[in-house]
Enzyme design. Structure first.
Site, mmCIF file in Angstrom:
data_model
loop_
_atom_site.group_PDB
_atom_site.id
_atom_site.type_symbol
_atom_site.label_atom_id
_atom_site.label_comp_id
_atom_site.label_asym_id
_atom_site.label_seq_id
_atom_site.Cartn_x
_atom_site.Cartn_y
_atom_site.Cartn_z
ATOM 1 N N ASP A 131 -0.317 -5.294 -3.924
ATOM 2 C CA ASP A 131 -0.916 -6.474 -4.751
ATOM 3 C C ASP A 131 -0.152 -6.574 -6.195
ATOM 4 O OD1 ASP A 131 -3.526 -8.224 -5.344
ATOM 5 O OD2 ASP A 131 -3.307 -7.130 -7.062
ATOM 6 N N GLU A 186 3.399 -8.670 -2.661
ATOM 7 C CA GLU A 186 2.964 -9.895 -3.348
ATOM 8 C C GLU A 186 3.877 -10.245 -4.450
ATOM 9 O OE1 GLU A 186 -0.820 -12.287 -5.225
ATOM 10 O OE2 GLU A 186 -0.652 -10.269 -5.557
#
Ligand code: GLC
Length: 563
Positions: free
Chosen positions: A226, A280
């Site tokens: 993330d 990401e």
């Protein structure tokens, strides 16, 4: 932008050294499960692991290779689980660790790989580390795991710098001292419930490596990382003008962030079956983006340039070329992605006048033509699945779901909505619980007779979009996804990296060959174009497509066997 091959070129990346079955991520189709909204097994209106386990056969039948789970860990859910309180426990709303282990084993038995989410930039403010740091007071060692600083102004009443949270408002929140007096501030680039970790502290590094091992030892085949560009910070924490940020940026894409992923890569490679790292990485510069995919860093990263790109042939061609060049420069597989839990669903985007993904478009009442968006979404799927590399699908796109934009404001949950005072309506509209069966909400999302309603309301019109309503129906989105994924898996032309544009088609057409026997043609020209002579149509995105007409209608993609 032109991409210069880096020192670590494809030549130096000897993927052949890794058995091909262990390089599955290079052309995998990975389906994102957003656990809150996938399926509710216990009737509390929130999706859970029981719900997922019941539907693993559905996912295997769909024809995807792997499942990526948005965070399922213990969390106060201030940001839907991206505020992790304990990585080694499953949130009770979702189930138990034993259930997660059973889920991984059952998925593996069906041939599905499992990717779990890790969030290195921050933890929950309820994480034991943060609780301890706040309780310990200024100067304590426990505070060194985060970014605590005294405030500015006479009494420290002003934030330590001018950084703004990605979710709106200042990136700092003031704490109280153990004696109740106003104390230091802490940094949170997202919500106040998500304090940023200090990656200069070796304990932070060790803990994350231990978390990776915890999940890899339980069979996870990889991790999705993330906000991967953000964990490294300029320790001086300088003020800056966001309209003209300095280079290097104080917290985005700093060079020292790469050391984190090099260590993770070494850890992942230490397993007999190497585990995949998927980042990401939101970065506009393809060269900087590719740095994350160097041979000793991540294996794959989401291609947000493609997601952001308007439905326009010239723009798409530019993005495809830049993507392939950037990935080739480091020997990494490209990826293609159109939707996820943070962006407006592409059926809705592609029905708008502006078909790009832009935060400015996430407002109340931006008109869209869902029939047009759906037609283009089908065409986009065949385009994606024909490009070399991996594809990421977001749950519900196989049902043709659209963004639910009319959720009453009082029911909206996304912190973005609240922290921007509603200027940005947030991400709830792509997180509405899936419709599985039946003619009324909860559409089989929760079991028959469940006491609680789904955590976000489902549109009545989804009665026609349930998995049950589409199952086996020729022309339905679900049938189309199953057919396309099945053909992709079986088609030798869609393996490997071979790719070449086929020129000589009218403007607005994207046509390319994969190997010497397979081609893809996407018509975005605004009018029907001739079907290439001698080609056999393997699959068309338009359910009414008639090969005998010899023409490919507008907003249609066809897969072609060319020999
Ligand atoms: C990522 C996640 C998003 C989350 C944010 C903070 O962008 O995809 O959902 O809110 O990070 O963790």
């Amino acid at each position: 932008m032109a991409v210069q091959p880096s020192a670590e070129t494809a030549e130096t990346y000897r993927t052949e050294a890794v058995p091909s079955a262990d390089r599955w991520w290079r052309d995998a189709v990975i389906y994102q499960v957003y656990p809150r909204s996938f399926a509710d097994g216990d009737g509390d209106g929130i999706g859970d692991l029981t719900g997922v386990r019941d539907r693993l056969p559905y996912l295997a039948e769909l024809g995807v290779d792997a499942l990526w789970f948005s965070p399922w860990y213990a969390s106060p859910q201030a940001d839907a689980g991206y505020d992790v309180a304990d990585y080694r426990r499953i949130d009770p709303a979702f189930g138990t660790l034993e259930q997660a282990e059973a889920l991984i084993a059952e998925a593996h038995a069906l041939g599905l790989k499992i990717i779990v989410d890790v969030v290195p930039n921050h933890v929950s403010d309820r994480h034991a580390w943060f609780q301890e740091a706040v309780a310990a007071g200024p100067g304590a060692e426990a505070r060194g795991l985060f970014w605590f600083r005294p405030g500015r102004g006479e009494d420290g009443e002003l934030p330590p710098n001018d950084w703004q949270s990605v979710f709106g408002g200042p990136a700092w929140t003031r704490t109280a001292n153990p004696d109740g007096t106003p104390g230091e501030w802490y940094l949170h680039l997202f919500a106040p419930e998500q304090p940023d970790l200090n990656w200069n502290n070796s304990k932070v590094r060790e803990e994350h490596e231990s978390v990776l091992r915890f999940w890899f030892d339980r069979g996870a085949d990889g991790v999705r990382i993330d906000s991967a560009t953000m964990p490294a910070k300029d320790p001086e924490l300088p003020d800056f003008d966001p309209a003209a940020p300095p280079v290097p940026h104080p917290y985005i894409d700093r060079d020292d962030v790469h050391g984190i992923y090099r260590a993770w890569r070494a850890l992942a490679e230490g397993y007999e079956r190497p585990r995949a790292l998927i980042g990401e990485v939101w970065l506009a510069d393809p060269v900087r983006f590719a740095h994350y995919l160097r041979p000793d860093e991540m294996h794959s990263a989401f291609n947000f340039d493609y997601l952001n790109c308007p439905w326009d042939a010239a723009d798409l061609r530019r993005v495809i070329d830049a993507t392939l060049a950037a990935h080739a420069s480091v020997g990494a597989p490209a990826s293609w992605v159109l939707s996820n839990h943070d962006v407006t669903r592409h059926v809705t985007r592609y029905g708008r006048a502006d078909t790009s993904f832009g935060l400015a478009l996430r407002q109340h009442q931006v008109p869209t033509d869902l029939a047009l968006g759906t037609r283009r979404a089908r065409a986009a799927l065949l385009l994606d699945l024909a490009l070399p590399g991996g594809c990421y699908l977001y749950q519900g796109e196989e049902l043709g779901l659209w963004e639910v934009e009319d959720i009453p404001d009082a029911l909206r949950q996304d912190p973005i909505f609240h922290r921007t005072g509603g200027l940005d309506i947030g991400r709830d509209g792509c997180r509405v619980p899936l419709p599985w069966s039946g003619s009324r909400p909860p559409f089989g999302f929760s079991p028959e007779g469940a006491a609680a309603e789904p955590w976000l309301p489902q549109p009545a019109a989804w009665a026609a979009y349930t998995a049950q309503a589409q199952d086996g129906v020729p022309g339905s989105m679900l049938t189309f996804y199953r057919t396309a994924l099945g053909l992709r898996r079986a088609e030798p032309g869609l393996r490997g990296d071979a790719f070449g544009w086929l020129d000589g088609h009218p403007a607005g057409v994207l046509a390319f060959a994969r190997g010497d026997g397979f081609a893809c043609l996407a018509n975005l020209s605004g009018t029907a174009v001739p079907l290439p002579a001698g080609a056999e149509v393997v699959l068309a995105s338009d359910p009414g497509f008639d090969p005998a007409a010899g023409r490919v209608p507008d907003d249609t993609t066809v897969w072609l066997r060319t020999r």
